[in-house]
Each structure stands twice: as C-alpha cells, then as structure tokens.
Design a protein around this motif. Structure first.
Motif, PDB file in Angstrom:
ATOM      1  N   GLY A  83       0.820  -1.209   0.000  1.00 57.75           N
ATOM      2  CA  GLY A  83       0.000   0.000   0.000  1.00 57.75           C
ATOM      3  C   GLY A  83       0.853   1.258   0.000  1.00 57.75           C
ATOM      4  O   GLY A  83       2.004   1.263   0.447  1.00 57.75           O
ATOM      5  N   GLU A  84       0.275   2.327  -0.512  1.00 65.32           N
ATOM      6  CA  GLU A  84       0.974   3.608  -0.502  1.00 65.32           C
ATOM      7  C   GLU A  84       1.058   4.135   0.927  1.00 65.32           C
ATOM      8  O   GLU A  84       0.168   3.876   1.747  1.00 65.32           O
ATOM      9  N   PRO A  85       2.093   4.887   1.253  1.00 65.61           N
ATOM     10  CA  PRO A  85       2.191   5.431   2.608  1.00 65.61           C
ATOM     11  C   PRO A  85       1.092   6.470   2.871  1.00 65.61           C
ATOM     12  O   PRO A  85       0.614   7.134   1.960  1.00 65.61           O
ATOM     13  N   LEU A  86       0.714   6.543   4.110  1.00 67.95           N
ATOM     14  CA  LEU A  86      -0.265   7.549   4.507  1.00 67.95           C
ATOM     15  C   LEU A  86       0.320   8.948   4.311  1.00 67.95           C
ATOM     16  O   LEU A  86       1.528   9.162   4.440  1.00 67.95           O
ATOM     17  N   SER A  87      -0.536   9.890   3.995  1.00 64.44           N
ATOM     18  CA  SER A  87      -0.090  11.280   3.849  1.00 64.44           C
ATOM     19  C   SER A  87      -0.992  12.189   4.675  1.00 64.44           C
ATOM     20  O   SER A  87      -2.188  11.921   4.833  1.00 64.44           O
ATOM     21  N   ILE A  88      -0.412  13.215   5.194  1.00 60.77           N
ATOM     22  CA  ILE A  88      -1.152  14.194   6.009  1.00 60.77           C
ATOM     23  C   ILE A  88      -1.117  15.530   5.297  1.00 60.77           C
ATOM     24  O   ILE A  88      -0.049  16.021   4.896  1.00 60.77           O
ATOM     25  N   GLU A  89      -2.274  16.132   5.142  1.00 61.36           N
ATOM     26  CA  GLU A  89      -2.382  17.441   4.490  1.00 61.36           C
ATOM     27  C   GLU A  89      -2.893  18.448   5.522  1.00 61.36           C
ATOM     28  O   GLU A  89      -3.911  18.205   6.194  1.00 61.36           O
ATOM     29  N   THR A  90      -2.195  19.535   5.702  1.00 64.85           N
ATOM     30  CA  THR A  90      -2.609  20.573   6.657  1.00 64.85           C
ATOM     31  C   THR A  90      -2.844  21.877   5.925  1.00 64.85           C
ATOM     32  O   THR A  90      -2.288  22.114   4.844  1.00 64.85           O
ATOM     33  N   MET A 119      -5.926  16.703   7.281  1.00 66.70           N
ATOM     34  CA  MET A 119      -6.574  15.557   6.642  1.00 66.70           C
ATOM     35  C   MET A 119      -5.570  14.422   6.482  1.00 66.70           C
ATOM     36  O   MET A 119      -4.430  14.622   6.040  1.00 66.70           O
ATOM     37  N   LEU A 120      -6.005  13.230   6.863  1.00 67.81           N
ATOM     38  CA  LEU A 120      -5.207  12.014   6.697  1.00 67.81           C
ATOM     39  C   LEU A 120      -5.681  11.327   5.423  1.00 67.81           C
ATOM     40  O   LEU A 120      -6.860  10.999   5.288  1.00 67.81           O
ATOM     41  N   ASP A 121      -4.732  11.105   4.481  1.00 69.81           N
ATOM     42  CA  ASP A 121      -5.086  10.585   3.166  1.00 69.81           C
ATOM     43  C   ASP A 121      -4.442   9.209   2.950  1.00 69.81           C
ATOM     44  O   ASP A 121      -3.273   9.002   3.280  1.00 69.81           O
ATOM     45  N   TYR A 122      -5.232   8.296   2.409  1.00 70.07           N
ATOM     46  CA  TYR A 122      -4.722   6.947   2.119  1.00 70.07           C
ATOM     47  C   TYR A 122      -5.206   6.506   0.743  1.00 70.07           C
ATOM     48  O   TYR A 122      -6.387   6.610   0.419  1.00 70.07           O
ATOM     49  N   ALA A 123      -4.258   6.014  -0.071  1.00 67.85           N
ATOM     50  CA  ALA A 123      -4.584   5.524  -1.416  1.00 67.85           C
ATOM     51  C   ALA A 123      -4.421   4.003  -1.434  1.00 67.85           C
ATOM     52  O   ALA A 123      -3.376   3.481  -1.034  1.00 67.85           O
ATOM     53  N   PHE A 124      -5.428   3.305  -1.874  1.00 71.35           N
ATOM     54  CA  PHE A 124      -5.334   1.847  -1.954  1.00 71.35           C
ATOM     55  C   PHE A 124      -5.572   1.392  -3.390  1.00 71.35           C
ATOM     56  O   PHE A 124      -6.397   1.946  -4.113  1.00 71.35           O
ATOM     57  N   LYS A 125      -4.754   0.370  -3.782  1.00 72.89           N
ATOM     58  CA  LYS A 125      -4.822  -0.149  -5.148  1.00 72.89           C
ATOM     59  C   LYS A 125      -6.060  -1.035  -5.300  1.00 72.89           C
ATOM     60  O   LYS A 125      -6.431  -1.774  -4.387  1.00 72.89           O
ATOM     61  N   LEU A 126      -6.640  -0.983  -6.471  1.00 70.61           N
ATOM     62  CA  LEU A 126      -7.804  -1.813  -6.740  1.00 70.61           C
ATOM     63  C   LEU A 126      -7.390  -3.279  -6.848  1.00 70.61           C
ATOM     64  O   LEU A 126      -6.314  -3.596  -7.365  1.00 70.61           O
ATOM     65  N   PRO A 127      -8.214  -4.215  -6.346  1.00 70.82           N
ATOM     66  CA  PRO A 127      -7.870  -5.649  -6.383  1.00 70.82           C
ATOM     67  C   PRO A 127      -7.562  -6.166  -7.787  1.00 70.82           C
ATOM     68  O   PRO A 127      -6.661  -6.994  -7.969  1.00 70.82           O
ATOM     69  N   SER A 128      -8.293  -5.689  -8.795  1.00 71.08           N
ATOM     70  CA  SER A 128      -8.064  -6.170 -10.167  1.00 71.08           C
ATOM     71  C   SER A 128      -6.678  -5.766 -10.661  1.00 71.08           C
ATOM     72  O   SER A 128      -5.980  -6.550 -11.326  1.00 71.08           O
TER      73      SER A 128
END
Length: 394
Positions: free
Chosen positions: A55-62, A82-91
C-alpha cells in the motif's frame, strides 16, 4: 624424463576420487557465476513483487488561513488537517502480481536452462578427456614399441646388419611418436583443467558412471517441444500477456480516501474526501497496442524458430547416424589390422618378415585405433551441439 612423464599420464585416472556425473553437475552448478547471479535475481523478484503490491504510505495534508468576515465575531483563523490513504484496486493488484509471477517463471527457466548447458558442457569435457586418455595409452604403446625397435636397430647397426639410413629412420619414428604423445598429453591436461575449473577444484576430476555411447532419436519430437529456446519464447509471450492485462486494469490503479477535520472561528467540521482518477486519454490504448504488436512478432518468431530447430536437429541426427556407422566400420577394421599385425609378429619372430615391414604393420594397427578415436571425437562434438539445442543430455 619423457618416458617417466608419459607413464605418469597413464596413472592419472587413479589419482583422484571418482564421483558420479550428477555429483559433478551439482558441484559445478554451485560455483557457476551465471547461476549465482540468476539465483540472486530470483530472490529479488519476490521483494520487488512485495514492494509493488504494498500500500501507498499515509499522507497528512494541513492548511491554515485568515478569515475576515463582515461580522468581526466570525473573523479569525481556520485550521485544517486531513489524513489521506490511497489503496490499489484488487483487479490491478492481481494483474500486477501475475507480471511478477511470470518474471519468476522466466528466471526459473533461465536457471534450469543454464544448469542443462553446464551438464552438456561437462559431459562433452569428460568424454573428450577420456578420448585423450585413450589416445595417450595407444601412443604410449607405440612409443614403447618404437623405442624397442630402435634399440634392436642399434644392435644390428653395430653388428653391421643395418645401414645408418635405416637406423635414422627408426630413430625418427621414435622421436615422432614422442612428439605425438606429448601433444596428446597436453590436450588431456587441457581437458582436465576445464573440469577442474568448472568445479573450482585442484584435484583430478574423475567420473565413474559416464562413458561414450551412441544416442538415438527416440522421443525427439517431445524433446523438441520442450527445447529451451521455444520455452523461453513461450514465457516471453506470457510476459507480454501479463503486461497487457496490467495495462487494461491500470485505467484506475488506485482510489484515494481522506478523512480530516477543519476548525473555523464559528464551527468545527469532519471532512471526508474521495479521489478517483479519470483516464480520458489514449495513453493506455496505445501502450496496449504496442505490447500486442511485440507479442505478435514473438508468436511468429516462435513458429520460425521451431521449424529451424527441427530441421537443424534432425539434420544433425542424420550426421550422427552416418558417424555411428563409420565408427562401427572402423572398429571392424581395427580387428583386421590387429589380425595382420599378429600374423606379422609371427612372421617376424620366424625370420620371414623384415623389421620395417613388421614395424609398418604395427603402426597401421595403431593408426586404425587412433582413427576410431578421431571419429568418436567428431561424434561427441556433434552430439553436444544437439544436446545444447535440446537443452538436456542423452
């Protein structure tokens, strides 16, 4: 000194501890530079796969800003996080994982093919060493025979029963045999050095379960289907298929979700953000088209390679059959020359045949045996070419 060195060569096969051909192959594989590198690559693929699918690392936006409202009570500072998380699609993850699985299969095939080539080369090296050793035995016999003939000639020359020219002829015969033996001994050394180098050993390499034998074309069609070249092309085609599948699922690789809070002078809020990338360009389509074009070329290449391989190997087998027949005929000739020499031996002992005629019959017998070994050498070298193309030893 030359005589002593010649005899030491005959003892070589008994100086080292004999091993099986499988042991020889395993030891050589353990110290192969190419296999060491390929095994390292195999391990690296696992880590690369884990990295690509992680998974991509978490990112914090202020954020922070000043607010000036008409009402001074509504003015002040606004803060947001804001705490941001990007997750890859299973396909997409599944398609990407398949890419690495194909890479692993390619590396496994590369390792297996390299081991097969090592085995083919070791078989060729050992069989050629055996031939050089057999040549040394024949030439050692010839040397001893020539030396004995020269000693007899010296005695006859001193007794006035042999001319100086005839004595010189016997001496030249002996010296020529010494040179032949020295050359063959050097070739045997070279063959042994190759085997030592393959095993990184300073001991004589001796194999106790591998000898020269004719091979047949049985199950040739099945062996051709599993040839390393064709298997490699199949895996490369699979690799393109995997890349195409990844591209088809990479229109949307990942979705980003953010959760945060915003503090304003008059209120606090909980914020949720969903980010979905949109692919409206033809980038992926063009990339897929390029991969499909390369895949089509490989499919055509595989068919051409299959036909060329089949023609080449079958042609080489035709040559091998001819060489096998020649070797068998030469072996029969050896027996005839041996019979002639035996008859000459009796005639010489009975005083009916002269020394030079006797010497000629013995040399003809030696040359017949050496011709057989030369034909066997040609057979081994051509057999090795077939085994390299097929990717296994017979």
């Amino acid at each position: 000194m030359k005589l002593r060195w010649g005899y030491s060569l005959v003892l070589l096969p008994f100086l080292g501890q004999a091993i099986t051909f499988n042991e020889l192959t395993n030891r050589a594989s353990e110290v192969s530079e190419e296999l060491i590198e390929s095994n390292g690559r195999m391990n690296a693929i696992g880590f690369e796969k884990a990295s690509a699918l992680a998974g991509e690392p978490l990112s914090i936006e202020t954020s922070a800003r000043n607010i000036r409202a008409d009402n001074t009570n509504d003015s002040g500072k606004e803060y947001g996080i804001m705490l941001d998380y990007a997750f890859k699609l299973p396909s997409f993850k599944s398609a990407k994982a398949n890419e690495f699985d194909v890479q692993k299969k390619e590396t496994e095939h590369e390792i297996a093919a390299r081991k097969a080539l090592i085995q083919v080369a070791l078989k060729r090296g050992w069989l050629l060493y055996q031939l050089e050793y057999q040549r040394s035995l024949i030439l050692s016999e010839k040397r001893d025979f020539s030396y004995k003939a020269y000693q007899i000639g010296e005695k006859k020359f001193k007794a006035g029963r042999l001319s100086q020219m005839e004595l010189l002829r016997l001496e030249n015969e002996y010296q020529s045999t010494l040179q032949e033996l020295a050359a063959v001994s050097m070739e045997a050394e070279h063959a042994q050095h190759y085997l030592k180098g393959a095993l990184m050993s300073d001991q004589e390499v001796m194999v106790d379960d591998l000898n020269f034998a004719f091979i047949s074309s049985s199950a040739l069609e099945e062996r051709l289907k599993n040839a390393p070249l064709l298997k490699s092309l199949d895996l490369r085609i699979d690799a393109y298929n995997a890349q195409i599948a990844t591209q088809r699922h990479s229109t949307i690789e990942s979705i980003s979700v953010g959760v945060g809070i915003t503090q304003e002078p008059t209120q606090n809020s909980l914020d949720v953000r969903l980010s979905i990338p949109l692919s409206i360009s033809s980038k992926n389509e063009n990339k897929i088209a390029a991969l499909m074009s390369e895949r089509s070329a490989l499919v055509n290449l595989r068919e051409v390679s299959r036909q060329k391989l089949e023609l080449s190997v079958k042609g080489l087998f035709e040559h091998l059959r001819e060489r096998e027949e020649n070797i068998k005929k030469l072996a029969e000739n050896e027996k005839k020359y041996e019979t002639l020499f035996t008859m000459a031996q009796k005639g010489y002992d009975g005083g009916v045949i002269g020394q030079f005629e006797y010497l000629a019959s013995k040399n003809a017998y030696y040359e017949a045996r050496l011709r057989t070994l030369k034909m066997k050498q040609n057979y081994i070298e051509e057999m090795s070419v077939i085994e390299e193309k097929i990717g296994e030893v017979w």
